[in-house]
Structures are given as C-alpha cells and as structure tokens.
Design a protein around this motif. Structure first.
Motif, PDB file in Angstrom:
ATOM      1  N   ASN A 124      -3.102   3.906   4.227  1.00  0.00           N
ATOM      2  CA  ASN A 124      -1.818   3.910   3.527  1.00  0.00           C
ATOM      3  C   ASN A 124      -1.104   5.247   3.608  1.00  0.00           C
ATOM      4  O   ASN A 124      -0.574   5.737   2.626  1.00  0.00           O
TER       5      ASN A 124
ATOM      6  N   LEU B 102      -4.023  17.662  -3.843  1.00  0.00           N
ATOM      7  CA  LEU B 102      -3.530  17.495  -5.213  1.00  0.00           C
ATOM      8  C   LEU B 102      -4.425  18.211  -6.213  1.00  0.00           C
ATOM      9  O   LEU B 102      -4.094  18.333  -7.382  1.00  0.00           O
TER      10      LEU B 102
ATOM     11  N   PHE C 205       2.071   7.500   4.483  1.00  0.00           N
ATOM     12  CA  PHE C 205       3.509   7.213   4.520  1.00  0.00           C
ATOM     13  C   PHE C 205       3.958   7.215   5.972  1.00  0.00           C
ATOM     14  O   PHE C 205       3.923   8.253   6.639  1.00  0.00           O
TER      15      PHE C 205
ATOM     16  N   ASN D 189      -6.884   3.821 -11.722  1.00  0.00           N
ATOM     17  CA  ASN D 189      -5.655   4.496 -11.304  1.00  0.00           C
ATOM     18  C   ASN D 189      -4.397   3.711 -11.699  1.00  0.00           C
ATOM     19  O   ASN D 189      -3.307   4.023 -11.271  1.00  0.00           O
TER      20      ASN D 189
ATOM     21  N   GLU E 221       1.714   1.933  -3.507  1.00  0.00           N
ATOM     22  CA  GLU E 221       0.517   2.338  -4.247  1.00  0.00           C
ATOM     23  C   GLU E 221       0.122   3.764  -3.908  1.00  0.00           C
ATOM     24  O   GLU E 221      -0.233   4.549  -4.788  1.00  0.00           O
ATOM     25  N   ALA E 222       0.197   4.084  -2.607  1.00  0.00           N
ATOM     26  CA  ALA E 222      -0.164   5.437  -2.206  1.00  0.00           C
ATOM     27  C   ALA E 222       0.778   6.442  -2.855  1.00  0.00           C
ATOM     28  O   ALA E 222       0.353   7.488  -3.340  1.00  0.00           O
ATOM     29  N   ALA E 223       2.063   6.104  -2.885  1.00  0.00           N
ATOM     30  CA  ALA E 223       3.036   7.022  -3.470  1.00  0.00           C
ATOM     31  C   ALA E 223       2.747   7.225  -4.952  1.00  0.00           C
ATOM     32  O   ALA E 223       2.765   8.345  -5.455  1.00  0.00           O
ATOM     33  N   LEU E 224       2.458   6.131  -5.656  1.00  0.00           N
ATOM     34  CA  LEU E 224       2.129   6.259  -7.079  1.00  0.00           C
ATOM     35  C   LEU E 224       0.859   7.077  -7.253  1.00  0.00           C
ATOM     36  O   LEU E 224       0.753   7.899  -8.155  1.00  0.00           O
ATOM     37  N   SER E 225      -0.096   6.857  -6.361  1.00  0.00           N
ATOM     38  CA  SER E 225      -1.390   7.516  -6.541  1.00  0.00           C
ATOM     39  C   SER E 225      -1.295   9.022  -6.308  1.00  0.00           C
ATOM     40  O   SER E 225      -2.142   9.759  -6.775  1.00  0.00           O
ATOM     41  N   VAL E 226      -0.289   9.494  -5.551  1.00  0.00           N
ATOM     42  CA  VAL E 226      -0.169  10.953  -5.429  1.00  0.00           C
ATOM     43  C   VAL E 226       0.755  11.509  -6.502  1.00  0.00           C
ATOM     44  O   VAL E 226       1.166  12.669  -6.436  1.00  0.00           O
TER      45      VAL E 226
ATOM     46  N   GLY F 178       0.806  -1.218   0.000  1.00  0.00           N
ATOM     47  CA  GLY F 178       0.000   0.000   0.000  1.00  0.00           C
ATOM     48  C   GLY F 178       0.836   1.264   0.000  1.00  0.00           C
ATOM     49  O   GLY F 178       0.429   2.285  -0.550  1.00  0.00           O
ATOM     50  N   GLN F 179       2.021   1.190   0.626  1.00  0.00           N
ATOM     51  CA  GLN F 179       2.868   2.376   0.671  1.00  0.00           C
ATOM     52  C   GLN F 179       3.306   2.778  -0.739  1.00  0.00           C
ATOM     53  O   GLN F 179       3.307   3.949  -1.086  1.00  0.00           O
TER      54      GLN F 179
ATOM     55  N   PHE G 281      -7.426   5.391   0.331  1.00  0.00           N
ATOM     56  CA  PHE G 281      -7.412   3.945   0.557  1.00  0.00           C
ATOM     57  C   PHE G 281      -8.212   3.565   1.800  1.00  0.00           C
ATOM     58  O   PHE G 281      -8.301   4.315   2.770  1.00  0.00           O
TER      59      PHE G 281
END
Ligand SMILES: Nc1ncnc2c1ncn2[C@@H]1O[C@H](COP(=O)(O)OP(=O)(O)OP(=O)(O)O)[C@@H](O)[C@H]1O
Ligand SMILES: Nc1ncnc2c1ncn2[C@@H]1O[C@H](COP(=O)(O)OP(=O)(O)OP(=O)(O)O)[C@@H](O)[C@H]1O
Ligand SMILES: [Mg+2]
Ligand SMILES: [Mg+2]
Lengths: 251, 235, 235, 266, 251
Positions: free
Chosen positions: E90, E156, E92, E48, B133-138, B130-131, E86
């Motif tokens: 999720n 964003l 960071f 996505n 994925e979250a990075a890609l999603s932002v 998930g980490q 999510f």
C-alpha cells in the motif's frame, strides 16, 4: 521425447536466452531452478510459442520444427502435444471449472461434448475437485484455481506438461495442496518440466534438476548432485541464498 | 452552389468571437461540477441514505433527457418560480433582468455534474482502499488523505473521461442559442441570416469547434501525461 | 402560474407523441447496429500493429468527437449526394432516414471504437495465452474466451452510448425527419408556440422512462453475462 | 459543383415531359406553412404554391417538409429547387437565391404589447421607450426587419436579441412581463388570442397587436432555376389577377392583406 | 506499554474476534501465528482503527480509549503512536519513495519539509534504499516496495509498529531481504507486533509467540514453548501442517 537445441531469445537489445539445450525423456520430471530474471519463464514460453524464439529447434519424436520460423500448422501441432500450467492460473474467467477443462478438448480437439465432460470430470476428480465442477474461478480459492489449471493441462493428455512456478502465487497453506497433486501426477508417469522455487518438491519428485543463470544452463544433474554436491560456484551461491532461512530455522 | 469566400472568412472570425462565451460556460460548469460530482460520487459509494437516492434519480433524469429540453424547462420555468418568490418576499429586483448566461451556468453545471458523478464513481473504485488506509495509518486525517492521496490518483483514471465530457460540453454550449447567448453557433447564424449564407456559416461552425475541441483534447492528453509520470514504468 | 400552465396539454401530448417513437427507434437501432460494426473495425485498426491504420483510426475518432452532430448531419446530408453525383448516381431522392442513420453510424462508430478498444485492453493477456496453450486456434481463442469477457466490460459504456444516441437522435428533425422530438416541435408549432413547456415536459417524461428502461435492461444483461466475473477482483 | 440538372433536371416544357420539382417548406410555421395532423402540408405559402402547380402542367410539385435551416442550405445547394418559409427580401440574399419578379404573399408584422402599452405604435416608439424585446430566431425574417431598422436608426435602436423559435413563447413572455414586447406576425396572433378557441384567448384583454409594417414574402429559387422562376412569375401573376390569393389570405390570416398593398414598401 | 482488553468484532452475524487480550511491553517483538481466517488481520486493524471494534479497550501508557466509541481526536492520537506495515505494501502510487516516507511527517505531524526529508532519507538508508529516494513504487521490486513500507513506518518513530504478513506477497528470493530489515529494526529495540507465516523469523526474532484460532488466543509463550512443546492440540495440528513441507525436505 522432447529435445530443444540452441534456443536464443532477445527482448530488444537484451539477450535473455543465450543458447539453451534440453532433452527430456518420456516419464521424466525435470525441475528448472535459477535466480529471478535468469530466463526460466521465457524458456518455457518459447517451447509453447507463447514467445517466438529468435533461433532454435524443437523435436517432438518425429516432428522437428524451427522455433523461429514454424508455420501456423506446426505451432498448432506442437501446442496439441504440450500443456502449460501458469503461475497465476489464467483460468478462463467466463467458464466454470469443468468448462475450463473441457474447452480445449471440445473446441481444440473436436472431442464430442459428452466424452469431453467425462474426461474433464475425471481430471477434476484426480485433483480433488469433484464438488466444484460448476464453480466459476472467482468462487474458488487460489489453491483450488491452480488445481483446476493442472486438471486443464492433464485432461489434454499431452506428451508433456510445462509448469511455471505453479505455487508461487499461493499462500503458504495452499502450497502443500498443489504440490501434492503435482506429485501424484508425476507418480503416474506424466512427463513434466517444472520451474519452481519449492526445493522440497525438486528434491523429492524430480529425477533431474537444471540450474539456469543469465540465459544459460549452468549445471544439471540428479537432485542429489545439485543440492548436495553442486560443482559450480554460481550454483552454490544461489542455493545458499534460497535455502538460508530454512536452514537457519532448523539448525 | 458557390461558396462566398470573403463571407466565409469574415464569419469565421465572427464565430471565433463566440469562443469566450462557450469557454466561460464550459469553465464555470466544470468549476462547479468537478467538486460537486466528486462529492456526490462519494455519497453514492458510501450509500448515504437520502443523498444516494437523490443523486440516482438526478443522474437518471439528467442523462435520460435531451439537453435542449432541460434548457427549455429551466429557461422557462425558473423565472416563473423566481418571480413568485420575489413577489412573496417583496424583493425589489426584476427576475427578467437576469443575464441568460446564468441559466446556461445552471443547466450545464447540472448536466456535467450528473456525468461526472458516474465518471468519478468508477474512477474512485479503481483506487484501492489500501491507499486510504495507509494514509490514515501514517497519521493523515481523512480530508488530508483525500486531498493528497486519493484525489490525485482518482483524477488520473478519470481524466480521459473528463476530457470526453469537456469536449461534449463545449459542443453542447451551442445549444445556448436557445437562451440567446452569443456563442459560436448563434453568432454564425445571425451573420448568415442577412444573406442566407448558411453553408458558409456551418463550415465556419465546424472549423471553430474542430479547432477548439482539438486544442482541449490536446491539453488534456498533455496534462494526463504529466499526471501519470508515476505510472509509466509500472505498465 | 396556473394561468399558463395547463397540465391537460401534457396528457394530450402522450398519445400524439408515442407513435413517433417508431422513427426514433428505427434510427437508433440501425445506427447502433452499423455503428458498432464500424466501431469494431476501427478498434481493430487501433489495436493492430499497422501504424498507418492506427493513425487513421485515431484521427477519425478525434475529428468525429470534435464535430457537432448538427454539422456532421449537414455534411452527410449534402456532402454524400454531392460526391455520388460525380459518379452519376443521384441520391437526392432517397429517404432522409438513410442520411440520419449514416450520420449517427459514423458518430457512434467513433465512440464505440474507444469502448471496444478499452474493453479489449482490459482483458488479461494470460487469458489468450491459456486458450492457445490448451490447443485453441487464435480465432477460436478470441471468439470463445476474449470476446465474451470484453463484451461484459464494454456493456455499461455501450449502454451510455446508446442513451446518448437516443437523445441525439432528435437532431434528425433538423432535416425534416419527424421523430418524437420533431413531433413535439410540430405540436408546439401547431399551437402557435404556446404551451411549449407542457409539451416538453411530456417529451422528457417519455425520454426518461425510456432511458430508465434501457438502463435497467443493461444492468440485467451485465449481471447475466458477468456470471464468472468476480474473479478479476480476487486475483 | 453540385447541381441538380444532371440527373433530375431535364429541360422543362419540351415534348410535354413533366419535370419534378421539390418544394421545401418549413413544416413548423403555422399558419404560413406546416404539416397538419393528417400529415398533409398546408398553410398560406404551401396552398399558394399548390395553385401555382395547377397552372404549370409541365411541372409537378413535390412538397418536402423540413426546417428553416435545412431549407436554406438545401435550396442554395440544389437539393430542393424552391423553398417557401415566409422569406423577406434583402439585397444580399439575391446573391444566393433567385428572387422571382412576383412576390408570393404578404405578411403583417407588428408588436405584441401589454394592454397598458397600447400607445406604442411603431419601432421608433418602442425604442424610445427603452423597452425590451423578446428574442427572435436568428434565421427568422423578423430578425432582419428589426436589424434593418437598427441600421437605419443607430441613435434609437431596439434591443435585439437572437434566440430559438421553440424556446420563446412571445405572447406568454409579454404577458408575464419577462419582456415588454415581441415581434410577431399577425396570423399567429389572430389564431392564438383573438380566435375563440385560441390557446391564449383568455389573454384577449391583456395584450394587443400593433401592426407596424406589411411586407412582401417570397419563394426562394435555386440559382439554376431561372427558367422555372419565370414560369412561376407567369402563374402567380395570373392568380393575383384572378384574386385567387385573397381567399387564401382570408383563410389563413383572417385578413386580406392585398387591401393594403399600396402602402407596402418592400 | 500497549494493552488490549476484550476485543470483540463481528462482520454481520459472523463473530470474528471473540474477546482478545494482549499486553506488550516496550521493546517486545510479538509474533502472531494462526490459520487463515482466524482473525489475525482483523485484530491488527482494530488496534489501528482501520476496523471499528464492537467492544474493547486499548491503553497506550497513560492514554486509555474505548475501541468502539473513541472520538476522532483519540483515534488520531493513537494513529500517531502506531504505525502499520501492510501485506501488499500500500505505498502511495503517486508519490516517490521519499515522499511516501515524508508524507506522514510533513502533513500528519507538521514537521518542516527540510527536517522531514532528512528523517525520511535516514529511514530509507536504514532499509538499504539510499539510491531509490526518487523512484516511484511502480519502479521498485516487491521487496524494495515492502522496505519502503517499513521505512515509512519507522520514520514516524512510533511507539509500536504493526506488521501484517509483510512478506507473504513477495517471491521467495525477496522474502529474505525484508526479513533481514525487520530483524535489524527489532534489534534496535523497536516494539513490534507481527503477523507472519515465516517460522524462522518467529523462532529467531520474537520474544513472544501467540497462536490465534477462531477469534481467540489459544496459546502464547516463548518461541521455544510454542514450537517445541506446544500444549494445545489445535496448536500442534496447525504447526504440523504448516511445517510439513520444510520438514519433509530436511529429513
Ligand atoms: N516481454 C518482455 N519484454 C522485455 N523484457 C522481458 C519480457 N519478458 C521478460 N523479459 C525480461 O527477460 C528476463 C528474463 O525473464 P523471465 O521471466 O524469463 O525470468 P525468470 O527466470 O522466469 O524469472 P522469475 O523467477 O522472476 O520468474 C527478465 O530480465 C525480464 O525483465
Ligand atoms: N470486511 C469484512 N466483511 C466481512 N467479513 C470479513 C471482512 N474482513 C474479514 N472478514 C472475515 O473475517 C474472518 C477473519 O479474517 P482475517 O482477515 O482477520 O483473518 P486472518 O487471520 O488474517 O487470515 P489470513 O491468514 O488468511 O490473512 C474471515 O473469515 C473473513 O472472511
Ligand atoms: Mg518466471
Ligand atoms: Mg490476514
């Protein structure tokens, strides 16, 4: 049947339980509600000595023990009378569903394996898991795991079963499954002390509801008393908040 | 038996003067194997066909055989091979002028890489998908996501094991004596030879490694505390 | 290269080397046995509440991790009899293997104490609570619920420690105990240091095969014992 | 203090009581001392000590095979009463060990060189030619010899490096060209190159051995073993007089070095 | 504004999405409901590119891409337009709340740090976390973490925000907190596509509800259409089951 008097418990300088009393009769289904952090879980854990209270007595029929200074033998005696169903199931990962249920019987109670298996299977049947005897927890859905947790408690045939938010780790569709099982067990006359956020369960199944806040019992009474005509301001505020969504939708 | 105290003290400093070589090897080996180990760990996790097989065999060989044997094989066969290559392509430099420290770099980098592959493999596994994925999603690119999110978190988990690997590496550099490297053990032994003061020499070796490794361990613990500042509360 | 490299030395070395695995195995098996026991005690000290015991166990681990094995071997080989002689017990005549086993026991104990501690700590406290809540006594809860699960977690690291020990075991040769590594050195010596490369290649093949076998064995064990284990991920 | 004479060290010679002596030897140093394929200790140093044993009824020798490092620590600490490892004499070492009056053997030490460098006869020549030398194990006597030469000739030193016995195959290195020369004792050179069945007999026309020194080698006694060392002196003297050692030389080194004894400096 | 056509996706031999179409206009709030395993999450993830669809097109205004064969550049372009919230947050772990929000701005969008911090603080203020800029995720409650997740998406300034069961990992009291924030954002005109089990949210906030089952869209319409007069038998059955408890309590 079970009486608790003046239960106190602090973590460090934080006083979590500030003298809680409770008395439960045989066959009662008592529901505890209250905001997060009010000490509900801590209270249940003190009854079962998973947490050592700083002060307080517990009486089970004849047997009266001091919650702070109980001996190992007394603790063991009480744990034999009390079963616990955990929020996050806490099934034994290295045991099958059936073994989870029989472990306490065979090792704790010294019941012969054959007999224990029989009791275990009955308990699993009761929660609708006749086909899952040999499954490991990892192979079961959340709802199924929690049902094994309940069967594990029921099989011990304890005087009372303590439930700590047994449905809050489940996703919405699985909640119903577990509540139904609990309702059945309550209807059979098992004594239960349940911490839950499921208001429908409290309304339909409990014969007494206790509202706890900030380490004390604020108000207690029948479900009707508490939900429909609560006396204390704090209780009203809490109910307003927790029921808000549901109301909103149905209005 | 009698300990020759002046010798003990003198040799302590002689042994201490071997620390830079030991540290140089350690640092170069880490410098090469940290990124390489991480990349190969990724190839194993992603099951890249050939690289995955390769790194499996590689890890099993390097972890399965004693370092001294690896040193021996590299130290004795690489020059033979190189000499032939030089000959063939008419390269006008002597294979044998190569400073043996280069062989040490090779051996210890190969070794540490193998160990770090395993360390990183288990550490990367603890960082949830998930980490990424979250990075890609932002809107981060894959390399950005790794550099800023995944690697820092992997490092925290891997750090205790990297510390162990480093301490073991420092101790293992003592095998560099087989390649005539002037590190701690060799220096102490050479000093001991004149008067056969081996007992004193070993005490000095013991002290130097104990101090060196304890300092390294302490530094790692300190760094780990700093890195994990975000973790403290969640426990 | 053919001029020096003679593969027949490799084949000839096998039958001579293999019988000496007996010594290697003896040392490794005994050290693992006693070392695990020691590690267990140390881990208990680290996990327990007694601050003093904790400090001792952690200090012990640091010192042993930072001591090169060869130094430790000498410390034991000469230090232990020196201590016992004060009590009028002469240990100079007992078998060298005992000192080697003692050395590796001390070292393996330090490594295992960390393996056991982290394995224990990885098991959710809820497992213990559930066990006592169904009426098991605390010792029963440990024996039946906690240990079996911790065991699975510890297995891979235990395997690593074992492989490490297998290779380090070659150190025994330093005090004249002849295991496979020692035998290889002696074959080389009896060839007047010639064809050492071939002998070492034979040696590394033996070690390699051995560690692959051990690795596979541990994978099997892990699979066997982790039957119910997928759970952990799904929660 | 750690010592051996509290338990095992009952005084020698009295009442015909036999005292056990542990003789440590380097078990991987053929042909000086080694453990043969049948598991028996042998080699020049070992066989010479066996002869000494025969002459000393009040002592019984037990040979303990080990490595050079352990031998030195063990003898100085008292675990072994005496050790043989082709040891040379230095002033400093007498602080740690008893060197007896009588030496045990002789060692011819020389340079292995490529045939084309045959003209290099001494360390001076070698150093002047700026040649490279194969590493020598730090605990080896040969290291000391070169080191001492360097101390004496600070203006023309040999490039000396320490290394490990097992990782350096001197003859091969020289032949390969990895180094220009190596220090070696005559015995092994004989057995490797000159002997018909030697592993490097094929190099017999490629490399040469140029002796530059013959050196006495000594057994090392633990500091408390003066009495035993004296007994050894008696015995070995007798053996030398009876020319018993010359045969051993022939057997293990293919050459009787006693012939050049008068040229030996140390 | 966003159109999806004929989205197909299989895992191994399992066909999960069997041709899903969807069209969303600017300002729409679309809720997807459906039983567990029906492919809701998979569908969002395909949009996505967290999952690579086997087939299908997506159009964002001018830009039309093939979901299966989009180039890296196209994927990056689309991810700049779409934000994702999510189920399990999720966040960071190694970044503070504020850094979580600004990471995508500074690194992904190359906005200068000063400006990004400003935007990030605004976004956190909007979700009521003005006092938590410097907290790490581990120091925040579930509801607070999810609000950071939402702020991260909002900051964003994407064309559309995708929510995958944003409240299902929260305990009941925290659900309200998050739903309120989502409602506010919807009211500001943000385009949203939300998978949720919170029927009250669907009823009150959505202007369109989609019922998915078994990899296809079974039925779609206004909340009133779906909840009060569903046409399909499958929809009715699902609603009966999921609403059962709530009804029970209110009857
Ligand atoms: N082991 C512990 N150490 C310190 N504080 C604790 C510990 N366990 C619980 N607490 C604190 O005690 C308080 C009451 O916790 P408890 O779990 O009993 O609440 P609860 O009523 O069950 O809440 P919830 O509904 O969120 O489960 C909380 O503020 C919690 O932070
Ligand atoms: N990576 C994957 N590999 C294989 N199967 C997968 C994978 N991800 C999802 N699936 C399967 O695809 C199906 C649909 O999954 P999806 O998560 O999209 O359902 P969902 O509608 O979101 O359900 P829920 O309400 O439970 O989240 C499930 O049967 C699931 O087992
Ligand atoms: Mg609770
Ligand atoms: Mg989903």
């Amino acid at each position: 049947m079970l009486q608790l008097k003046n239960v106190h418990k602090s973590f460090g300088k934080n006083e979590i339980l500030k003298g809680v009393d409770l008395s439960i009769d045989k066959g009662d289904v008592v529901v505890i509600i209250g905001p997060s952090g009010s000490g509900k879980t801590t209270f249940l854990r003190c009854i079962n000595f998973l947490e050592k209270a700083d002060q307080g007595q517990a009486s089970f029929g004849e047997l009266t023990v001091d919650l702070h200074s109980a001996s190992k033998r007394q603790i063991h005696q009480i744990r034999q009378k009390v079963a616990f169903v955990f929020q996050n199931y806490n099934l034994f990962n290295n045991k099958t569903a059936l073994e989870n249920v029989t472990e306490g019987l065979i090792i704790g109670r010294k019941i012969p394996k054959g007999k224990a298996d029989e009791i275990g299977k009955q308990a699993l049947d009761k929660v609708g898991l006749s086909d899952k005897y040999q499954s490991y927890p990892g192979e079961l859905s959340g709802g199924q795991q929690q049902r094994v947790g309940i069967a594990r408690a029921v099989a011990l045939n304890p005087d009372i079963i303590l439930f700590d938010e047994p449905t809050s780790a489940l996703d919405p569709e699985l909640v119903g499954e577990v509540l139904t099982v609990m309702k059945d067990i309550a209807n059979e006359g098992t004594t239960m002390l349940v911490v839950t956020h499921e208001m429908s369960f409290a309304q339909n199944v409990a014969n007494r509801v206790i509202f706890m806040n900030d380490g004390v019992v604020v108000e207690e009474g029948s479900p009707h008393d508490i939900f429909v005509q609560p006396k204390e301001e704090r209780t009203k505020k809490f109910l307003r908040r927790i029921l808000a969504e549901d109301y909103e939708y149905h209005i | 038996m009698g300990i020759d105290v002046p010798f003990l003290i003198d040799t302590f400093f002689i042994a201490l003067s071997g620390v830079p070589v030991a540290l140089l090897i350690t640092i170069v080996a880490l410098f090469i194997s940290l990124p390489l180990g991480f990349l190969l760990a990724l190839t194993r996790l992603n099951q890249l066909p050939i690289l995955n097989q390769f790194s499996r065999v590689y890890v099993s060989f390097v972890r399965g055989t004693p370092v001294i044997v690896q040193i021996f094989i590299i130290y004795n066969s690489v020059p033979l091979l190189l000499a032939r290559i030089f000959e063939k392509y008419d390269i006008q430099s002597s294979v044998y002028d190569i400073n043996p420290i280069w062989y040490a770099f090779i051996v210890f980098s190969l070794n540490t890489t193998a160990i770090l592959i395993e360390v990183f493999r288990s550490a990367i596994n603890t960082v949830s998908k998930g980490q990424l994925e979250a990075a890609l999603s932002v809107g981060l690119t894959q390399p950005q996501a790794f550099r800023r999110i995944i690697i820092p978190q992997t490092l925290v988990v891997a750090l205790p094991n990297i510390c162990t690997a480093t301490v073991n590496l420092i101790k293992a550099t003592s095998l560099g004596y087989a390649m005539s490297l002037h590190e701690i053990t060799l220096k102490a032994q050479v000093a001991a030879n004149v008067g056969y003061n081996y007992v004193e020499a070993y005490i000095d070796i013991f002290l130097v490694y104990l101090i060196l490794c304890s300092v390294v361990e302490y530094l790692f613990k300190w760094y780990e505390k700093r890195l994990t500042k975000y973790k403290i509360v969640s426990v | 290269m053919q001029k020096y490299f003679d593969a027949s030395y490799i084949w000839d070395a096998f039958p001579t080397l293999i019988p000496f695995l007996k010594v290697t195995f003896l040392v490794v098996i005994l050290s693992v046995l006693f070392g695990s026991f020691l590690g267990f005690i140390l881990a208990t000290m680290k996990i327990g509440k007694n601050k003093f015991a904790k400090k001792i166990a952690h200090g012990y681990t640091t010192v042993l991790r930072c001591t090169p094995s060869i130094v430790l071997l000498f410390l034991v080989y000469y230090g232990v009899p020196a201590i016992f002689i004060n009590f009028g017990i002469d240990l100079n005549d007992i078998d060298k293997a005992i000192f080697v086993v003692l050395t590796f026991t001390l070292q393996f104990g330090a490594i295992m104490s960390e393996v056991i501690r982290t394995a224990y700590e990885s098991i959710d406290k809820g497992q213990y609570e559930a066990a006592v809540s169904v009426g098991l006594s605390p010792p029963q809860a440990y024996r039946r619920i906690i240990f079996p699960q911790a065991f699975v977690v510890a297995l891979p690291n235990f395997g690593n420690g074992l492989l490490e020990l297998l290779k380090e075991g070659s150190l025994a040769y330093t005090i004249g105990l002849i295991d496979v590594m020692g035998k290889a050195n002696m074959i080389i010596a009896s060839n007047y240091n010639s064809h050492a490369l071939e002998i070492y290649i034979a040696l590394s093949i033996i070690y390699w095969v051995l560690s692959i076998a051990i690795e596979q064995f541990f994978l099997k064990l892990e699979r066997f014992f982790s039957k119910g284990k997928q759970v952990v991920k799904s929660v | 203090g750690c010592g051996s004479d509290s338990a095992s060290g009952d005084s020698t010679g009295s009442d015909g009581e036999v005292r056990k002596i542990k003789v440590a030897y380097d078990q991987a140093s053929k042909p000086i001392s080694w453990l043969d394929d049948n598991g028996n200790p042998t080699g020049y140093d070992v066989e010479a000590m066996k002869l000494v044993d025969e002459l000393l009824p009040e002592y019984e020798f037990e040979f303990v095979g080990t490595t050079s490092d352990d031998l030195l620590v063990g003898v100085s600490q008292g675990k072994y009463q005496v050790g043989v490892k082709n040891a040379f004499w230095t002033e400093e070492r007498t602080e740690k060990f008893i060197y007896p009056k009588e030496f045990l053997g002789l060692s011819s030490i020389g340079l292995v060189l490529k045939k084309e460098n045959e003209q290099i006869k001494s360390l001076e020549d070698f150093a002047s030619a700026g040649m490279t030398l194969a590493p020598i194990a730090a605990n080896n006597a040969q290291y000391t010899v070169i080191d001492e030469y360097n101390q004496k000739n600070p203006n023309n030193p040999v490039k000396l490096k320490a290394g490990d016995t097992f990782s350096v195959d001197t003859i091969q290195w020289v032949n390969e060209g990895r180094v220009d020369g190596g220090v070696i004792i005559e015995g092994p050179f004989e057995k490797q190159v000159l002997a018909e069945d030697g592993p490097y007999h094929n190099l017999v026309d490629e490399v040469v051995y140029n002796e530059f020194n013959v050196i006495k080698t000594w057994p090392l006694f633990n500091k408390k073993e003066q009495e035993f060392a004296d007994a050894y002196d008696e015995a070995i003297k007798k053996l030398k007089e009876e020319k018993k050692l010359n045969g051993l030389m022939e057997e293990f080194y293919n050459r009787d070095l006693f012939e050049v004894l008068d040229q030996v400096e140390r």
